[in-house]
Motif scaffolding. Sequence first.
Motif, PDB file in Angstrom:
ATOM      1  N   LEU B   8       0.446  -0.524  -1.379  1.00 16.37           N
ATOM      2  CA  LEU B   8       0.206  -0.618   0.075  1.00 16.37           C
ATOM      3  C   LEU B   8      -1.062  -1.424   0.350  1.00 16.37           C
ATOM      4  CD1 LEU B   8       1.065   2.995   1.331  1.00 16.37           C
ATOM      5  CD2 LEU B   8       2.361   0.893   1.711  1.00 16.37           C
ATOM      6  N   ILE B   9      -2.099  -1.149  -0.448  1.00 16.05           N
ATOM      7  CA  ILE B   9      -3.354  -1.882  -0.264  1.00 16.05           C
ATOM      8  C   ILE B   9      -3.115  -3.381  -0.533  1.00 16.05           C
ATOM      9  CG2 ILE B   9      -5.717  -2.188  -1.146  1.00 16.05           C
ATOM     10  CD1 ILE B   9      -5.722   0.850  -1.770  1.00 16.05           C
ATOM     11  N   LYS B  10      -2.370  -3.639  -1.606  1.00 15.03           N
ATOM     12  CA  LYS B  10      -2.092  -5.042  -1.963  1.00 15.03           C
ATOM     13  C   LYS B  10      -1.259  -5.760  -0.913  1.00 15.03           C
ATOM     14  CE  LYS B  10      -2.041  -4.916  -6.929  1.00 15.03           C
ATOM     15  NZ  LYS B  10      -1.017  -4.059  -7.508  1.00 15.03           N
ATOM     16  N   SER B  11      -0.439  -5.002  -0.194  1.00 16.74           N
ATOM     17  CA  SER B  11       0.447  -5.624   0.804  1.00 16.74           C
ATOM     18  C   SER B  11      -0.343  -6.264   1.941  1.00 16.74           C
ATOM     19  CB  SER B  11       1.393  -4.567   1.366  1.00 16.74           C
ATOM     20  OG  SER B  11       0.684  -3.746   2.282  1.00 16.74           O
ATOM     21  N   GLY B  12      -1.651  -6.004   1.994  1.00 14.95           N
ATOM     22  CA  GLY B  12      -2.468  -6.661   3.017  1.00 14.95           C
ATOM     23  C   GLY B  12      -2.695  -5.819   4.253  1.00 14.95           C
ATOM     24  N   LYS B  13      -2.042  -4.660   4.304  1.00 17.26           N
ATOM     25  CA  LYS B  13      -2.295  -3.760   5.429  1.00 17.26           C
ATOM     26  C   LYS B  13      -3.692  -3.158   5.276  1.00 17.26           C
ATOM     27  CE  LYS B  13       2.324  -2.120   6.589  1.00 17.26           C
ATOM     28  NZ  LYS B  13       3.263  -2.624   5.587  1.00 17.26           N
ATOM     29  N   ARG B  14      -4.279  -2.796   6.403  1.00 19.31           N
ATOM     30  CA  ARG B  14      -5.544  -2.070   6.322  1.00 19.31           C
ATOM     31  C   ARG B  14      -5.195  -0.619   5.986  1.00 19.31           C
ATOM     32  NH1 ARG B  14      -9.637  -0.817  11.342  1.00 19.31           N
ATOM     33  NH2 ARG B  14      -7.700  -0.008  12.230  1.00 19.31           N
ATOM     34  N   VAL B  15      -5.748  -0.107   4.915  1.00 17.07           N
ATOM     35  CA  VAL B  15      -5.457   1.270   4.542  1.00 17.07           C
ATOM     36  C   VAL B  15      -6.713   2.114   4.713  1.00 17.07           C
ATOM     37  CG1 VAL B  15      -4.638   2.831   2.730  1.00 17.07           C
ATOM     38  CG2 VAL B  15      -3.694   0.516   2.906  1.00 17.07           C
ATOM     39  N   VAL B  16      -6.572   3.172   5.487  1.00 19.63           N
ATOM     40  CA  VAL B  16      -7.688   4.063   5.781  1.00 19.63           C
ATOM     41  C   VAL B  16      -7.393   5.415   5.146  1.00 19.63           C
ATOM     42  CG1 VAL B  16      -8.812   5.328   7.648  1.00 19.63           C
ATOM     43  CG2 VAL B  16      -8.263   2.902   7.944  1.00 19.63           C
ATOM     44  N   ALA B  17      -8.370   5.973   4.452  1.00 18.54           N
ATOM     45  CA  ALA B  17      -8.146   7.250   3.775  1.00 18.54           C
ATOM     46  C   ALA B  17      -9.452   8.034   3.740  1.00 18.54           C
ATOM     47  CB  ALA B  17      -7.639   6.999   2.355  1.00 18.54           C
ATOM     48  N   SER B  31     -10.284   0.057  -0.592  1.00 14.21           N
ATOM     49  CA  SER B  31      -9.762  -1.108  -1.307  1.00 14.21           C
ATOM     50  C   SER B  31      -9.190  -0.724  -2.663  1.00 14.21           C
ATOM     51  CB  SER B  31     -10.882  -2.140  -1.494  1.00 14.21           C
ATOM     52  OG  SER B  31     -11.971  -1.515  -2.132  1.00 14.21           O
ATOM     53  N   SER B  32      -9.284   0.562  -2.985  1.00 13.90           N
ATOM     54  CA  SER B  32      -8.724   1.019  -4.255  1.00 13.90           C
ATOM     55  C   SER B  32      -8.327   2.492  -4.136  1.00 13.90           C
ATOM     56  CB  SER B  32      -9.774   0.837  -5.357  1.00 13.90           C
ATOM     57  OG  SER B  32      -9.745   1.932  -6.241  1.00 13.90           O
ATOM     58  N   PRO B  33      -7.214   2.869  -4.758  1.00 15.60           N
ATOM     59  CA  PRO B  33      -6.758   4.268  -4.670  1.00 15.60           C
ATOM     60  C   PRO B  33      -7.805   5.245  -5.207  1.00 15.60           C
ATOM     61  CG  PRO B  33      -5.031   2.896  -5.608  1.00 15.60           C
ATOM     62  CD  PRO B  33      -6.260   2.031  -5.527  1.00 15.60           C
TER      63      PRO B  33
END
Lengths: 265, 328
Positions: B8-17, B31-33
């Motif tokens: 998901l991160i690689k897909s270019g979406k902004r991932v918030v966790a 930027s990393s799991p």
Amino acid sequence: MSKLSEKAAALLSEGTVGLVIGYEQGTHGTRPKFCRKAEDAATLILNDKCLNNIGGYLTKPELIGSGKVAVTATLAVMRTVVQLTAEHQLTDGNVIVLALDGDEVLQMASIDEIKKWLAAHPEDLSDENKALLSKLKALSREERWNFWINEMNKCIKCYACRASCPLCYCNRCIVEVNCPQWIKPWAAPLSNMEWQINRVMHMAGRCVGCGACDRACPVHIPLRLLTISMAGDIKEAFGVASGTGNIDGNVLSSFKPDDKENFIH
Amino acid sequence: MEQWLGSLIKSGKRVVAPVKHDDIVDFAVISSPAQVADDYVQTRLSAKQYVFPKAEVLFSYKKDGKDVTIDDVNTDEFPETVLWKLHPCDVAGLEPLGAIFNWDYKDSLYNARRAKTTLVTFACAASDEYCFCASVGGGPGNTDGSDVQVTMLPDGDALVELISDKGKALLTDDIKGETSSADGIDKEKFIAKVEKKFTVDEIIKKLEGSFSSPIWQEQSDRCLGCGACAYVCPTCACFDIQEDSHLHGGRRVRSWDSCGFSLFTLHTGGYNPRTTQSARWRQRVLHKFSYMPERLHVTGCTGCGRCSRACPVDMNLVEHLTEIASHE
Ligand code: SF4
Ligand code: SF4
Ligand code: SF4
């Protein structure tokens, strides 16, 4: 009932005071407790886990009314009463301070008595705070700036630091003045920094070192490092201990014609 | 799960966790799991900042002599965002928030951000004494509003419920082969138990006619009137509008505000209808449990307990509500 509860209940039932502000057990730690009837005083406690600075409530007319009040006091609360009185926010004799000497209850009704007690019970910085402070001072200017910018990034401008501080009693804080707008009121790294610099500058020489601002901050910005450093600077530059009711210590709001600096003459 | 999150991160979406920094866990762009936090009950702030930022530009303008040009915010530039590892109560907060921002005026900024957000909840493995989702219609495994819900299983596997089309679209190809049927798994066994202490209907009933009750003053004597509770709250939507104006241009900015502040209701003419903290505390409770249910048909509280954890003077909401529910 503890002796403290008995004393508070007696003050209320005799009508000596209309309100006793103290502490009770809360969800985890202790929390402020307002007693308006003798029964309310049953749950009062006073120990070193009482960390809120309840001295701040003493300047709120909506809570206090016009009568006498009693406050159960830690050393920080005593310093607050002394400082607020020196700043003419409290009238000497209107606030009864209840403190504990072992398990005996002391009732102090004058500033002189409180000052004497404080002089006999000096509080030093904790080892943890000393260590943090020297770590911070050892940083280069740039590293220190980055440290604070990083911390200030977290600030959400909730003003819990201001609301919990007993010396922040202005009805309209500088951040709420918008003509001109000194500090941008929304949360942003630089305006958050401006807010804290202003807050701490306004505390110069007045801060009683209770740490309430620091503990109130929901995002855990180590605000105590600012106030402790400021108190240290005041001591060094003006020779006055902060928050001791010495009005010469209010360095940003007192002016002496015989000031040794001559740029202001 | 790591592999999925990684793609998901690689897909270019902004991932918030949720990310741990010092002693606090809060949502942040990752930027990393490996950045995702474990072993915590609740993030300090809610996730609302990703649809309703603490400060956002509404529009900007330029002045050139008598010519003024206004630049609207380009909502196309808002990033596609995955909110990863929300709790069910975080998602619950988006319903009242959406209702407020679409009550009469349709707020284009809120709606644009919300449309580009996909919600991945993790059923809660742990709760604490401040949690009361079960009392306000939610629960640690509630899937309402989630696009995907994940329940972690003791063997390291995860039960993944794909709830909406948006959720289904999130399943990347590389991960599809790693799945098997979830038949026979009872997720209730793996999630926290949160006790029901009262019902919203009970509270609504008790609040009718409570306006002049002494309970407001009794409960709020110690309240300091700061904004901590409102700012960490997933449903508090009050905002201020400010000008950032300079000689040749400026911006109009919307930022969080709180009904707990004494100046919140101060009129330009000097009149303030809520002069005491007890009136402001009453407003906070009535807004969430009376006005919002009445006008927006949604409760303004998710039971996440953030206000109570953040409050400097322990205004414990579940304690106060339980008291209201049992008040004569
Ligand atoms: S600024 Fe000083 S007096 Fe005020 S809350 Fe902080 S430590 Fe206490
Ligand atoms: S309490 Fe913390 S987050 Fe709130 S305004 Fe003060 S520094 Fe900022
Ligand atoms: S309830 Fe607590 S967090 Fe909310 S305004 Fe009062 S003191 Fe601040």
